[in-house]
Write a protein that holds these residues in place. Structure first.
Motif, PDB file in Angstrom:
ATOM      1  N   UNK A   1     -28.945  45.424  -0.392  1.00 12.18           N
ATOM      2  CA  UNK A   1     -28.384  44.478   0.565  1.00 12.18           C
ATOM      3  C   UNK A   1     -26.929  44.838   0.855  1.00 12.18           C
ATOM      4  N   UNK A   2     -26.583  44.678   2.105  1.00 13.73           N
ATOM      5  CA  UNK A   2     -25.205  44.947   2.479  1.00 13.73           C
ATOM      6  C   UNK A   2     -24.287  43.907   1.853  1.00 13.73           C
TER       7      UNK A   2
ATOM      8  N   UNK B   1     -41.070  46.018   4.697  1.00 17.15           N
ATOM      9  CA  UNK B   1     -42.451  46.388   4.991  1.00 17.15           C
ATOM     10  C   UNK B   1     -43.131  45.136   5.532  1.00 17.15           C
ATOM     11  N   UNK B   2     -43.857  45.283   6.640  1.00 11.31           N
ATOM     12  CA  UNK B   2     -44.490  44.144   7.301  1.00 11.31           C
ATOM     13  C   UNK B   2     -46.001  44.243   7.090  1.00 11.31           C
ATOM     14  N   UNK B   3     -46.569  43.171   6.505  1.00 12.62           N
ATOM     15  CA  UNK B   3     -47.989  43.126   6.161  1.00 12.62           C
ATOM     16  C   UNK B   3     -48.598  41.875   6.778  1.00 12.62           C
ATOM     17  N   UNK B   4     -49.827  42.016   7.302  1.00 11.52           N
ATOM     18  CA  UNK B   4     -50.503  40.855   7.890  1.00 11.52           C
ATOM     19  C   UNK B   4     -51.117  39.988   6.790  1.00 11.52           C
TER      20      UNK B   4
ATOM     21  N   UNK C   1     -46.241  48.496   9.112  1.00  9.80           N
ATOM     22  CA  UNK C   1     -45.104  49.403   9.179  1.00  9.80           C
ATOM     23  C   UNK C   1     -43.846  48.711   8.697  1.00  9.80           C
ATOM     24  N   UNK C   2     -42.707  49.199   9.186  1.00 12.82           N
ATOM     25  CA  UNK C   2     -41.409  48.653   8.776  1.00 12.82           C
ATOM     26  C   UNK C   2     -40.706  47.988   9.949  1.00 12.82           C
ATOM     27  N   UNK C   3     -39.931  46.957   9.632  1.00  8.37           N
ATOM     28  CA  UNK C   3     -39.119  46.284  10.635  1.00  8.37           C
ATOM     29  C   UNK C   3     -37.936  47.200  10.947  1.00  8.37           C
TER      30      UNK C   3
ATOM     31  N   UNK D   1     -38.953  41.704  -2.908  1.00  6.03           N
ATOM     32  CA  UNK D   1     -40.093  42.620  -2.868  1.00  6.03           C
ATOM     33  C   UNK D   1     -40.006  43.564  -1.672  1.00  6.03           C
ATOM     34  N   UNK D   2     -39.090  43.279  -0.735  1.00  3.09           N
ATOM     35  CA  UNK D   2     -38.948  44.116   0.448  1.00  3.09           C
ATOM     36  C   UNK D   2     -40.103  43.985   1.406  1.00  3.09           C
ATOM     37  N   UNK D   3     -40.633  42.750   1.538  1.00  2.00           N
ATOM     38  CA  UNK D   3     -41.847  42.565   2.325  1.00  2.00           C
ATOM     39  C   UNK D   3     -41.788  41.298   3.181  1.00  2.00           C
TER      40      UNK D   3
END
Length: 167
Positions: free
Chosen positions: A1-2, A105-108, A115-117, A154-156
């Motif tokens: 994170x920034x 990571x973008x999951x339905x 994919x990724x945002x 989790x980065x999701x």
């Protein structure tokens, strides 16, 4: 994170007494009035104490302590204004700093990896998340019906695709 957020860019000087004209990049432009200091990133990062804040049209006019002439202010032109994460405005429930969403990571809700945002489009009514994989790009509106859960640790991001979003 920034750990630092960009809140504006110095685009010009204003007057002859050292004020700078800032193009804000924050949702709440009045936040400048709550700051005591800001970091100015040009070739180096320098902290300046804010002496005065004024608002003019779409700009914020800042006067820094120790910058008293137009020539001194001119040296700050095209610099970015940054603040530490701890000085950022607090978030409400289900709000996130945009910089924290990039790369998620973008999951339905059916378990499919989209994919990724990679980008966020600001459309006025709501943001739109741009999700890319090797094959295609999907635009997902940032609304409660679509964004089910964001897990920064989790980065999701869990999403529900409304009918027609993949066409």
């Amino acid at each position: 994170m920034e750990q630092m957020f960009t809140i504006g860019k110095i685009v010009n000087t204003h007057g002859v007494k050292g004020e700078v004209r800032v193009l804000p990049s924050t949702d709440d432009v009045k936040r400048f009035g709550k700051l005591k200091e800001v970091k100015v990133e040009n070739r180096t990062m320098t902290t300046y104490e804010i002496e005065t804040v004024r608002y003019h049209k779409n700009f914020v006019l800042l006067k820094f302590k120790g910058i008293d002439t137009m020539n001194e202010a001119e040296l700050l032109k095209n610099s970015l204004l940054k603040i530490d994460r701890k000085d950022a405005l607090p978030l409400k429930k289900d709000e996130y700093y945009q910089c924290d969403l990039y790369g998620l990571r973008v999951v339905t809700d059916t378990g499919r990896d989209l994919g990724k945002l990679t980008d966020i489009l600001m459309t006025g009514s709501n943001d739109v998340y741009v999700v890319r994989n090797e094959e295609k790009e999907i635009l997902i509106p940032a609304i409660k019906q679509c964004i089910l859960k964001v897990d920064l640790e989790a980065g999701e991001m869990l999403v529900h695709l409304l009918e027609g979003l993949e066409d």
